[in-house]
Structures are given as structure tokens and as C-alpha cells.
Design an enzyme around this catalytic site. Sequence first.
Site, PDB file in Angstrom:
ATOM      1  NE  ARG A 135      -4.070   2.595 -11.097  1.00  0.00           N
ATOM      2  CZ  ARG A 135      -3.828   3.772 -10.553  1.00  0.00           C
ATOM      3  NH1 ARG A 135      -3.327   4.753 -11.298  1.00  0.00           N
ATOM      4  NH2 ARG A 135      -4.081   3.991  -9.296  1.00  0.00           N
TER       5      ARG A 135
ATOM      6  CE1 TYR B 205      -9.650   1.528  -8.888  1.00  0.00           C
ATOM      7  CE2 TYR B 205      -7.663   1.914 -10.162  1.00  0.00           C
ATOM      8  CZ  TYR B 205      -8.535   1.049  -9.552  1.00  0.00           C
ATOM      9  OH  TYR B 205      -8.283  -0.288  -9.591  1.00  0.00           O
TER      10      TYR B 205
ATOM     11  CB  CYS C  84     -16.708   2.260 -28.917  1.00  0.00           C
ATOM     12  SG  CYS C  84     -16.075   2.354 -30.566  1.00  0.00           S
TER      13      CYS C  84
ATOM     14  N   GLY D 208       0.772  -1.236   0.000  1.00  0.00           N
ATOM     15  CA  GLY D 208       0.000   0.000   0.000  1.00  0.00           C
ATOM     16  C   GLY D 208       0.801   1.284   0.000  1.00  0.00           C
TER      17      GLY D 208
ATOM     18  N   PRO E  62       4.658  -5.036  -0.795  1.00  0.00           N
ATOM     19  CG  PRO E  62       6.817  -4.180  -1.034  1.00  0.00           C
ATOM     20  CD  PRO E  62       6.025  -5.216  -0.279  1.00  0.00           C
ATOM     21  N   GLY E  63       3.455  -3.769  -3.884  1.00  0.00           N
ATOM     22  CA  GLY E  63       3.288  -4.093  -5.303  1.00  0.00           C
ATOM     23  C   GLY E  63       3.594  -2.844  -6.105  1.00  0.00           C
ATOM     24  NE  ARG E  64      -0.513   2.111  -5.829  1.00  0.00           N
ATOM     25  CZ  ARG E  64      -1.680   2.104  -6.488  1.00  0.00           C
ATOM     26  NH1 ARG E  64      -1.769   2.658  -7.668  1.00  0.00           N
ATOM     27  NH2 ARG E  64      -2.758   1.584  -5.928  1.00  0.00           N
TER      28      ARG E  64
HETATM   29  N1  LLP Z   1      -1.347  -7.119  -0.393  1.00  0.00           N
HETATM   30  C1  LLP Z   1      -2.681  -7.245  -0.545  1.00  0.00           C
HETATM   31  C2  LLP Z   1      -3.390  -8.222   0.257  1.00  0.00           C
HETATM   32  C3  LLP Z   1      -3.363  -6.451  -1.473  1.00  0.00           C
HETATM   33  O1  LLP Z   1      -4.669  -6.560  -1.599  1.00  0.00           O
HETATM   34  C4  LLP Z   1      -2.639  -5.528  -2.262  1.00  0.00           C
HETATM   35  C5  LLP Z   1      -3.315  -4.696  -3.264  1.00  0.00           C
HETATM   36  C6  LLP Z   1      -1.248  -5.434  -2.070  1.00  0.00           C
HETATM   37  C7  LLP Z   1      -0.647  -6.244  -1.125  1.00  0.00           C
HETATM   38  C8  LLP Z   1      -0.395  -4.492  -2.872  1.00  0.00           C
HETATM   39  O2  LLP Z   1      -0.724  -3.175  -2.658  1.00  0.00           O
HETATM   40  P1  LLP Z   1       0.191  -2.030  -3.315  1.00  0.00           P
HETATM   41  O3  LLP Z   1       1.525  -2.055  -2.624  1.00  0.00           O
HETATM   42  O4  LLP Z   1       0.301  -2.334  -4.741  1.00  0.00           O
HETATM   43  O5  LLP Z   1      -0.559  -0.777  -3.048  1.00  0.00           O
HETATM   44  N2  LLP Z   1      -5.947  -1.642  -9.015  1.00  0.00           N
HETATM   45  C9  LLP Z   1      -5.746  -0.624  -7.997  1.00  0.00           C
HETATM   46  C10 LLP Z   1      -4.942  -1.156  -6.831  1.00  0.00           C
HETATM   47  C11 LLP Z   1      -5.588  -2.355  -6.183  1.00  0.00           C
HETATM   48  C12 LLP Z   1      -4.760  -2.882  -5.054  1.00  0.00           C
HETATM   49  C13 LLP Z   1      -5.289  -4.190  -4.585  1.00  0.00           C
HETATM   50  N3  LLP Z   1      -4.544  -4.806  -3.533  1.00  0.00           N
HETATM   51  C14 LLP Z   1      -5.064   0.565  -8.625  1.00  0.00           C
HETATM   52  O6  LLP Z   1      -4.803   0.537  -9.817  1.00  0.00           O
HETATM   53  O7  LLP Z   1      -4.807   1.556  -7.962  1.00  0.00           O
END
Ligand code: LLP
Length: 433
Positions: free
Chosen positions: A331, A335, A362, A249, A292-294
Site C-alpha cells: 500500500r 498509494y 528487489c 468506503g 464496508p470492508g476496510r
Molecule cells: N463495495 C465496492 C463495490 C467496492 O469497490 C469496495 C472497495 C468496497 C465496497 C469496500 O470499500 P471499503 O469499505 O473497504 O473502503 N486496495 C485499496 C482499496 C480498494 C477498494 C476497492 N473497492 C486500498 O488498499 O486502499
Amino acid sequence: MFVSDSLSVNSRGHLTIGGADVVSLAEKYGTPLYIMDEDKIRRTCRAYTSALKQCYGDSHTVFYASKAFSAKYIYKIIAEEGLGADVVSGGELYTAIKAGFPADRIHFHGNNKTSAEIELAIKYGIGQFVVDNDEELNLINEIAKRENIVADISFRVKPGIDAHTHDFVKTGQIDSKFGVALENGEAFEIVKKAISLPNIRLCGVHCHIGSQIFDIEPFAHAAEVMMAFVAKIKNELSYEICELNLGGGFGVRYTEADDPKSIFDAVKNFTDAVKREAEKFGVKLPHISIEPGRSIVAEAGITVYAVGAVKEIKGIRTYISVDGGMTDNPRYALYGSEYTMLLPERALAEKTECVTVAGRNCESGDLLGENISLPKAQPGDLLAVLTTGAYNYSMASNYNRVPRPPVVMVNNGEDKLVVKRETYEDIIANDIM
Ligand code: LLP
């Protein structure tokens, strides 16, 4: 100068990413095109692991949340950097395994895992299921029994924390489809049950409070709440929880207005909270994991488009249409996410116009952004959208039967194609009649 330190400008005035000329890459691979800086991804992985080591010692794991960007090549990078991977579907799991990712470093998430996915995960020998609900706990126990194994699990807990972010990506509160709630006793009851199940080994507790969060306090707050839960389990059930996963997050920079704290500051803040609470409650320091993902991939990526029609509606707005759109980046449509854009052939040109950048689908809502500052763009110009490394390729679709763009990785000026452009043949590949 730019929202990401991957980006720069060369002597021709062209935008560069990871040392490679974006204009040359667009000529070589065509548009739309996703480009990612491998070195930036690796540096960010190391920033997380070294911050955790410095603040908390060796008992930690960083799991890359692969929903942010999932393709075989990223799992190779992540494996080499010593991270684990969080997967949320059979598809992500399969991709990771096919990339040679070590199964025991995979955690399986999701609020509605199917029997087939659970069976596959057990067959591959994944590290842990992050269990979402009672139904799933029973299912995993049954399948594990049939397979004659004991499955390692943790629980996804809703800690009741309000992370200040978009409603669609907020997940820590009781009104969420993910996990079991603390405040109504649901989490405690399921822990009690898990401890009694013969084919389940409860290892940890997990929470994820949301995504694109700039304030680091909610992570420390979540750590406090979760440590109190760990203490309650120890005191009332005489059971020791060994792992605490605080999810992902951490926010990134999409525009100049975004100001995320450093990775080190965020890590220091929540690890201090865990240490403080462990001492306060007299429980052992848990193994800390984060997901962390994003923040691992977002700023490492850009998308390059070609400008087509430019439509000036006098007194209303100017639409600049590009050769991609919501199919490669949904996105803004979903959002209202804001992005920084520029013209890579004139990366430093003054941004004199205020335009709406539209896609080619479209659908009126198919926009990449409104009120976007850009230099004056002509049909045929290239247009780059920055910070698209996360949740762009992974959320892309074939709406209007538009083929997905390729992904090129650059590393210190060298480029390689890691995902090829879809073809029309790919689009009809599953049509059997
Ligand atoms: N762990 C869990 C359990 C999660 O649900 C998520 C993201 C993460 C880790 C990774 O979070 P991050 O570090 O990436 O913030 N599609 C949306 C984001 C959805 C996130 C879902 N869960 C967007 O484009 O903003």
C-alpha cells in the site's frame, strides 16, 4: 493511546493485541506475521448492524466487502455475525462457499465477470449479481436462461459524486471503469432493458463512491442522488426498486491525523437522507444495504516484522530493513499510504528517530513508509505496523518468490492460526516442469 482500541501495553512493556502479547506471538509463529483481533472484528460488525437497526429498523443488510481480507475464517465470523458478503471474483466466492457461508447472502461484484464465474455463482445459488455493464447483463440473462432460473440483480451506478479520497480508490465519478453513469442516461437505459429481460429480476440499485472516506456528507449526497433515480424509475417505468446499496468506503485510523466519524454518525446521516428523500419523492423506503470492508478489519490487524539491516546514510536518511515489505503490504508503494509503527518489545519507548522502513524486495520503491517516527531500532528488534487488517494479506504477492506470512487470530488473549505460512514447496506447487 494507539490508533486502534485493540492495542494496549502489558506489564512487560510489550504491545498487546486483543489481550495477547505480540512479542510472544512473534516468537511462537515467526515473522513476518499478520495478527488480527477477532473480537474487534465482531464488535465492528455489531456496531454497523445495531446502528442500522436503531436508525432505520430491520430492513437493512451489511455486506462485508471481502476483498479487504479474504480467507475462510473471516467468512465464518461474518456468517455468525449475520452479515452478508460481497465477493468480486470466483476465488473469493469459492473461499466463502468452502467456509460454509450461506450462498444466498452473497452479492457478486466486479466490472468484468467471466462466464465461468457467473455459471459458478448460479450453481451455488448466490443472492444477487451486482451488474456492471450491458455486456454482462446479456451474459447473465443468457446463462440464467440456459439454467432455467431468474437471476436477481442490481446495478452498479456511478452517481457522479466526488468523494475526497485518493484518485486510485475513487469510483463514483463518470470517468471510472466501474458501473453505468447516471448523468448521460446510461443507467436509466440499462434499467429499462433489464426490466424487459425474462431471466432477470431487477431488485436494486447500487453505488460505491470510493474508499477511506472521512467526510460523511458524500454518503448522504449519494443517497439523495440514488433516491432521485429510484423515483425516476418508478415515475417513468412504473417499476419499484426495492433495495438501495450505498457501498462501502468508511475511513479508518492509520495515523493520529486520521479522524473518522463514528459508525453511528455515518449511518444516521445517510439513513436520514434516504428517509427524507423517500418522503419527498413519495417512494417506498428501500431495503438499505452497505458494504464496508476496510472499516471492519483494518484496525483489527497489525503486521509484525523482524528488523534486519539498519543503514544510516549520513545527512540523507536511515533505512531500517524488515523481513517483509511490498509483498505483504504493497500500500505504501501503490498509494503512499501512511502507517503508524512501533517496536512491540518497547511499546512505550520514546520515538526519537525519523527513519525509512524498507522491505526486502528487489525494488527501490519497496518501502513500508518514510519519515516514520520510531525509537532507535537495532537488528533483531521486532517492528509492528498498525492498521494492516485490510488490503494487506488480500493484496499480498509472491514477488521475488517470497512466501506469504501466516494470519493469526486472537480473541480475548487466546491465539489461533487461521492461515498458515506459505512454504517454498507452496511457491513451486504449480510449476509443472
Ligand atoms: N463495495 C465496492 C463495490 C467496492 O469497490 C469496495 C472497495 C468496497 C465496497 C469496500 O470499500 P471499503 O469499505 O473497504 O473502503 N486496495 C485499496 C482499496 C480498494 C477498494 C476497492 N473497492 C486500498 O488498499 O486502499
